[in-house]
Design an enzyme around this catalytic site. Structure first.
Site, PDB file in Angstrom:
ATOM      1  N   GLU A 226       0.850  -1.194   0.000  1.00 19.08           N
ATOM      2  CA  GLU A 226       0.000   0.000   0.000  1.00 19.08           C
ATOM      3  C   GLU A 226       0.881   1.238   0.000  1.00 19.08           C
ATOM      4  OE1 GLU A 226      -3.266   0.054   2.844  1.00 19.08           O
ATOM      5  OE2 GLU A 226      -3.397   2.238   2.754  1.00 19.08           O
ATOM      6  N   ARG A 304      -7.205   2.811  13.466  1.00 18.09           N
ATOM      7  CA  ARG A 304      -8.106   1.676  13.250  1.00 18.09           C
ATOM      8  C   ARG A 304      -8.068   0.707  14.439  1.00 18.09           C
ATOM      9  NH1 ARG A 304     -11.496  -0.567   9.204  1.00 18.09           N
ATOM     10  NH2 ARG A 304     -11.128   0.945   7.574  1.00 18.09           N
ATOM     11  N   THR A 433     -10.760   5.165   6.892  1.00 18.11           N
ATOM     12  CA  THR A 433     -11.168   6.026   8.004  1.00 18.11           C
ATOM     13  C   THR A 433     -10.860   7.489   7.692  1.00 18.11           C
ATOM     14  OG1 THR A 433      -9.061   5.619   9.097  1.00 18.11           O
ATOM     15  CG2 THR A 433     -10.900   4.190   9.691  1.00 18.11           C
ATOM     16  N   ALA A 502      -8.259  -1.221   2.307  1.00 12.34           N
ATOM     17  CA  ALA A 502      -9.452  -1.053   3.127  1.00 12.34           C
ATOM     18  C   ALA A 502     -10.624  -1.895   2.610  1.00 12.34           C
ATOM     19  CB  ALA A 502      -9.837   0.423   3.231  1.00 12.34           C
ATOM     20  N   GLU A 706     -10.672  -8.092   3.956  1.00 14.38           N
ATOM     21  CA  GLU A 706      -9.940  -8.164   5.218  1.00 14.38           C
ATOM     22  C   GLU A 706     -10.655  -8.930   6.340  1.00 14.38           C
ATOM     23  OE1 GLU A 706      -9.514  -3.807   4.870  1.00 14.38           O
ATOM     24  OE2 GLU A 706      -7.550  -4.142   5.764  1.00 14.38           O
TER      25      GLU A 706
HETATM   26  N1  MTE Z   1      -6.287 -11.476  -1.468  1.00 18.73           N
HETATM   27  C1  MTE Z   1      -5.239 -11.862  -2.208  1.00 18.73           C
HETATM   28  N2  MTE Z   1      -5.308 -13.000  -2.910  1.00 18.73           N
HETATM   29  N3  MTE Z   1      -4.095 -11.116  -2.259  1.00 18.73           N
HETATM   30  C2  MTE Z   1      -3.958  -9.950  -1.534  1.00 18.73           C
HETATM   31  O1  MTE Z   1      -2.924  -9.300  -1.583  1.00 18.73           O
HETATM   32  N4  MTE Z   1      -5.034  -8.385   0.043  1.00 18.73           N
HETATM   33  C3  MTE Z   1      -6.050  -8.214   1.074  1.00 18.73           C
HETATM   34  C4  MTE Z   1      -7.420  -8.653   0.558  1.00 18.73           C
HETATM   35  N5  MTE Z   1      -7.324  -9.951  -0.046  1.00 18.73           N
HETATM   36  C5  MTE Z   1      -5.070  -9.532  -0.726  1.00 18.73           C
HETATM   37  C6  MTE Z   1      -6.239 -10.330  -0.750  1.00 18.73           C
HETATM   38  C7  MTE Z   1      -6.160  -6.850   1.560  1.00 18.73           C
HETATM   39  S1  MTE Z   1      -5.081  -6.332   2.722  1.00 18.73           S
HETATM   40  C8  MTE Z   1      -7.140  -6.005   1.104  1.00 18.73           C
HETATM   41  S2  MTE Z   1      -7.301  -4.447   1.735  1.00 18.73           S
HETATM   42  C9  MTE Z   1      -8.102  -6.400   0.068  1.00 18.73           C
HETATM   43  O2  MTE Z   1      -7.841  -7.712  -0.423  1.00 18.73           O
HETATM   44  C10 MTE Z   1      -8.042  -5.383  -1.065  1.00 18.73           C
HETATM   45  O3  MTE Z   1      -8.813  -5.711  -2.145  1.00 18.73           O
HETATM   46  P1  MTE Z   1     -10.365  -5.334  -2.253  1.00 18.73           P
HETATM   47  O4  MTE Z   1     -10.502  -3.925  -1.809  1.00 18.73           O
HETATM   48  O5  MTE Z   1     -10.647  -5.530  -3.682  1.00 18.73           O
HETATM   49  O6  MTE Z   1     -11.076  -6.291  -1.352  1.00 18.73           O
HETATM   50  N1  LUZ Z   2      -5.636   2.066   4.505  1.00 20.29           N
HETATM   51  C1  LUZ Z   2      -5.878   3.351   4.798  1.00 20.29           C
HETATM   52  C2  LUZ Z   2      -6.383   1.085   5.010  1.00 20.29           C
HETATM   53  O1  LUZ Z   2      -5.143   4.213   4.339  1.00 20.29           O
HETATM   54  N2  LUZ Z   2      -6.921   3.647   5.580  1.00 20.29           N
HETATM   55  C3  LUZ Z   2      -7.726   2.727   6.122  1.00 20.29           C
HETATM   56  O2  LUZ Z   2      -8.663   3.056   6.826  1.00 20.29           O
HETATM   57  C4  LUZ Z   2      -7.453   1.377   5.839  1.00 20.29           C
HETATM   58  N3  LUZ Z   2      -8.190   0.408   6.360  1.00 20.29           N
HETATM   59  C5  LUZ Z   2      -7.910  -0.858   6.107  1.00 20.29           C
HETATM   60  C6  LUZ Z   2      -6.838  -1.148   5.282  1.00 20.29           C
HETATM   61  N4  LUZ Z   2      -6.092  -0.176   4.732  1.00 20.29           N
HETATM   62 MO1  MOS Z   3      -5.272  -3.872   2.887  1.00 16.08          MO
HETATM   63  S1  MOS Z   3      -4.248  -3.781   4.690  1.00 16.08           S
HETATM   64  O1  MOS Z   3      -6.161  -2.470   3.222  1.00 16.08           O
HETATM   65  O2  MOS Z   3      -4.080  -3.388   1.854  1.00 16.08           O
END
Ligand code: MTE
Ligand code: LUZ
Ligand code: MOS
Length: 757
Positions: A226, A304, A433, A502, A706
């Protein structure tokens, strides 16, 4: 429908950073990083390295044309160590050479002179020295001090939870290619293409419009990319700027593990007060976050933690404080759950503490305190809660009492194997957030052959977001999914993106895509209206490639209509914007409505401990999970299974170990154990709860990325219950992960005490 990428993944045809065909003259980069966790950088001697074979250039802080700064939230993170080093693994110099091997071997020839300073790795030590990243944050609901005075029972304790290595299969990396007029294109393995663009702009002093960032997909990010993909892109970009040649850097696994931050470890003090009827009347908690050497994303992660400090419970009196403590470790960063799971582990520990002291089942306390519809979170938002529903439905289907009874019977019959069962309700808020981040854009083109191209700000990292976005376009246009192509995430096509994080990417970018497609569809209908002699465009619909008039089929097909539009000079393209409505938060009062909605669920987790060896298996995770209305069950179920296993790994076997000198001891897969196929519970079973509310995500779905990770916390408490079934004298410290080593020590705590080890 399956994830669109599944076939190309299985065939090895999917393209990652390392698969991009190289351009002639490409240079390879390698970082020379600090072997000292804290010190004054007196001298960097690159003279031997410069003479090494194939070396083209060695770059240090003084060579930068732009700013030596990559801190996104606070300007406290130099790209190259300048006067001081703050952690082992901090970049000091960058070697550029003709081959990868030459770059790596030259980097070993760099010498530094560093005057050692005091090394702090413990957040409580940093706190005692008042070395905080940001001022403390507070949440307050009701009056906990007053409430404790009238509680029948009050328990105080400490809970510690360690970090977690992201271990994305694809390591960090970037590839920068010069373009004309001094610009560049940067391929990056990042969740945040705009963050990379901004960071590259900063260190090169090039305007953002000269920098194109392109992302095809990631081999996993999990939060680790990120923010922390920026450095590698910045390094390659600086290399390209100074040599006018393409520069590539794909980190080796050990470099990645050593140089990048992880999930934040936390230490916490809690105080929980209950009434006679086991209602939690008051909760006080102080968190000490181990931020590492610079801010990175630690402040919002810290926030968070507060947002989720009462998990799925309603507690009328809460005082929560969180400190972000600076230590000499690599800056810790986002990781699936973003600080929320740490907050949840602490309240679950406090509840387990109370249950053990009162000799009741933790599940009784959990059940009695689940948050209900209309209850207030400590941050002022009113719950639209499914907590009790998921609990009740999970119980109806899986029968908690029976599972517990089976474990008890097994334990009565077996001396050296013990079973434990634990309940784990979850509640996770969806939305960044930081309210302004909840926006996205989508660019949709319909071509004259009838095919559709979509670009959004979402990054595909295995979570299936591209599949969901393709589904959106296919549904709006009523076309087969094959007619839709989701293109790379590119800052020239989509600007100013929020990172894919997120759990909100499918929602935000899906909604933007929906708006773009609907806008084009309306234009198509307007044109079709005359062609099929309908009275109004509202009488026209497009279904399965044909135009319908008042629900009746006509001869006009999609392809003809698209071309007719083009002939009439009606635009077949649209760029649309979406922003989540109704969310706000004010840190001056620490109250607001930060989340569009919450995701709920309840899992029951069972484990068996081998009480001679200390090893264990997690036997089952059975959950009722709130999906809203799932857009894609195949993708979502994959997210649930993966999240659960990743969560179990964090709480049980994955142990990040830094020694006192700040050196990462668990620096390879031989010393850092992650779950393999044998550690996956035999049974992962869940019942999907369909819920409907206003303000859910795209097509009334709920985010899924998540939240399931947090079911893994149940594994810790299931193992704990099994340990206590063997050694009822012992109340293990709340100190996760529960590695086999720790389990063994706790099984024989009395013996261990006598041994005085
Ligand atoms: N799933 C896979 N296969 N690989 C990833 O890196 N990242 C996770 C989740 N699932 C991830 C994953 C995280 S930290 C987040 S925030 C969400 O996927 C982000 O994708 P979305 O917003 O499309 O759910
Ligand atoms: N990233 C972010 C995040 O910048 N703000 C958030 O609130 C958050 N929450 C979950 C995962 N990544
Ligand atoms: Mo997920 S920790 O919001 O990349």
């Amino acid at each position: 429908m399956k994830n669109l990428d599944s076939k190309s993944h299985v065939r090895g045809e999917s393209i990652y950073l390392d698969d991009i065909p190289l351009i002639q003259e490409t240079l390879y980069a390698c970082v020379y990083d600090s072997t000292v966790a804290h010190g004054k950088l007196k001298n960097v001697d690159v003279s031997e390295a410069e003479k090494a074979k194939g070396v083209v250039k060695i770059i240090t802080a003084k060579d930068l044309i732009g700013e030596n700064q990559i801190g996104g939230i606070l300007p406290d993170e130099p790209l190259f160590a300048d006067e001081e080093v703050h952690f082992q693994g901090m970049p000091i110099a960058l070697v550029l050479a003709e081959t990868e091997e030459q770059a790596r071997s030259a980097a070993k020839k760099i010498k530094t002179e560093i005057e050692l300073l005091e090394i702090v790795t413990d957040p409580r030590v940093a706190f005692a020295k008042n070395d905080l990243i940001v001022p403390p944050k507070h949440f307050k609901l009701g009056d906990a001090d007053k409430a404790f005075k009238t509680c029948a029972y009050v328990f105080e304790g400490r809970a510690d939870i360690n970090g977690q290595e992201h271990l994305y299969i694809e390591t960090q990396g970037a590839y920068a290619v010069p373009t004309e007029q001094g610009g560049m294109r940067v391929y990056s393995s990042t969740q945040g293409p705009t963050a990379v663009q901004r960071c590259v702009s900063r260190v090169t002093a090039l305007p953002m419009h000269q920098i194109e960032v392109d992302v095809t997909r990631l081999g996993g990010g999990f939060g680790g990319k990120e923010d922390q993909a920026n450095a590698w892109a910045a390094l390659c970009a600086v290399g390209t700027q100074l040599t006018k040649r393409p520069v590539k850097y794909a980190l080796h696994r050990m470099e990645d593990m050593r140089m990048t931050g992880k999930r934040h470890p936390y230490s916490a003090d809690y105080k929980i007060g209950l009434n006679k009827d086991l209602k939690i009347a008051a909760y006080e908690v102080v968190f000490y976050q181990n931020a590492g050497a610079s801010a990175d994303l630690s402040p919002p992660v810290l926030e968070r933690t507060l947002f989720h400090c009462t998990n799925a419970y309603f507690i009328p009196n809460v005082t929560a404080t969180a400190h972000s403590c600076r230590t000499n470790l690599p800056p810790n960063t986002a990781f699936r759950g973003f600080g929320g799971p740490q907050g949840m582990f602490v309240i679950e520990s406090a509840i387990a503490h109370a249950a053990e002291a009162l000799n009741v089942s933790a599940s009784e306390i959990q059940r009695k305190n689940l948050i209900g519809d209309g209850d207030e979170f400590p941050y002022g938002q009113i719950a639209e809660s499914e907590a009790i529903t998921t609990w009740t439905q999970a119980d109806a289907k899986f029968d908690f009492a029976k599972l517990q009874k089976k474990a008890d019977e097994f334990n009565a019959e077996n001396k050296f194997f013990k079973k434990g069962v634990a309940l784990m309700p979850i509640c996770f808020g969806i939305s960044f957030t930081k309210t302004p981040m909840n926006q996205a854009r989508s660019l949709v083109h319909v071509y004259t052959d009838g095919s559709v191209a979509v670009s959004t700000g979402a990054v595909e990292m295995g979570q299936g977001v591209n599949t969901k976005i393709a589904q959106v376009a296919a549904r709006i246009f009523s076309l087969p999914i094959e007619r839709i192509k989701i293109h790379t995430t590119n800052t020239l096509r989509i600007a100013n993106t929020s990172p894919t994080a997120a759990s909100a990417a499918a929602d935000l970018n899906g909604h933007a895509t929906q708006i773009a497609c609907e806008t084009i569809l309306q234009r198509l209908k307007d044109v079709a209206k005359d062609l099929v002699e309908a009275q109004s465009a509202d009488d026209v619909s497009i279904e399965n490639g044909f135009v319908f008039r008042k629900g009746e089929s006509t001869d006009l097909d999609w392809l003809t209509l698209v071309n007719e539009c083009h002939m009439q000079r009606v635009s077949l393209s649209e760029h649309a914007h979406y922003a989540t409505q109704g969310i706000h938060f004010d840190w001056s009062t620490a109250k607001g409505h930060p989340f569009a909605y919450h995701v709920y669920g309840t899992a029951v987790v069972g484990a068996t401990v081998d009480c001679l060896r200390g090893i264990y298996t997690v036997d089952f995770v059975k959950a009722c999970h709130d999906f809203g209305s799932s857009m894609n069950t195949s993708v979502d179920y994959g997210q649930i299974e993966g999240g659960i296993v990743q969560g179990i790994g964090w709480l049980t076997m994955e142990e990040v170990v830094y020694d006192e000198s700040g050196r990462l001891r668990s620096n390879a897969l031989s010393t850092y154990k992650i779950p393999d196929i044998y550690s996956v519970p035999k049974t992962i079973e869940f019942i999907p709860l369909e819920t409907t509310r206003e303000s859910l995500a795209i097509f009334n779905s709920k985010a899924v990325g998540e939240p399931p990770l947090m079911y893994g916390i149940g594994a810790y408490f299931a193992i704990r219950n099994a340990v206590r079934a063997f050694n009822s004298e012992n109340s293990p410290a709340f100190d996760a992960p529960f590695t086999p080593e720790r389990v063994l020590m706790n099984l024989y705590s009395e013996t261990v005490k006598k041994m005085k080890v």
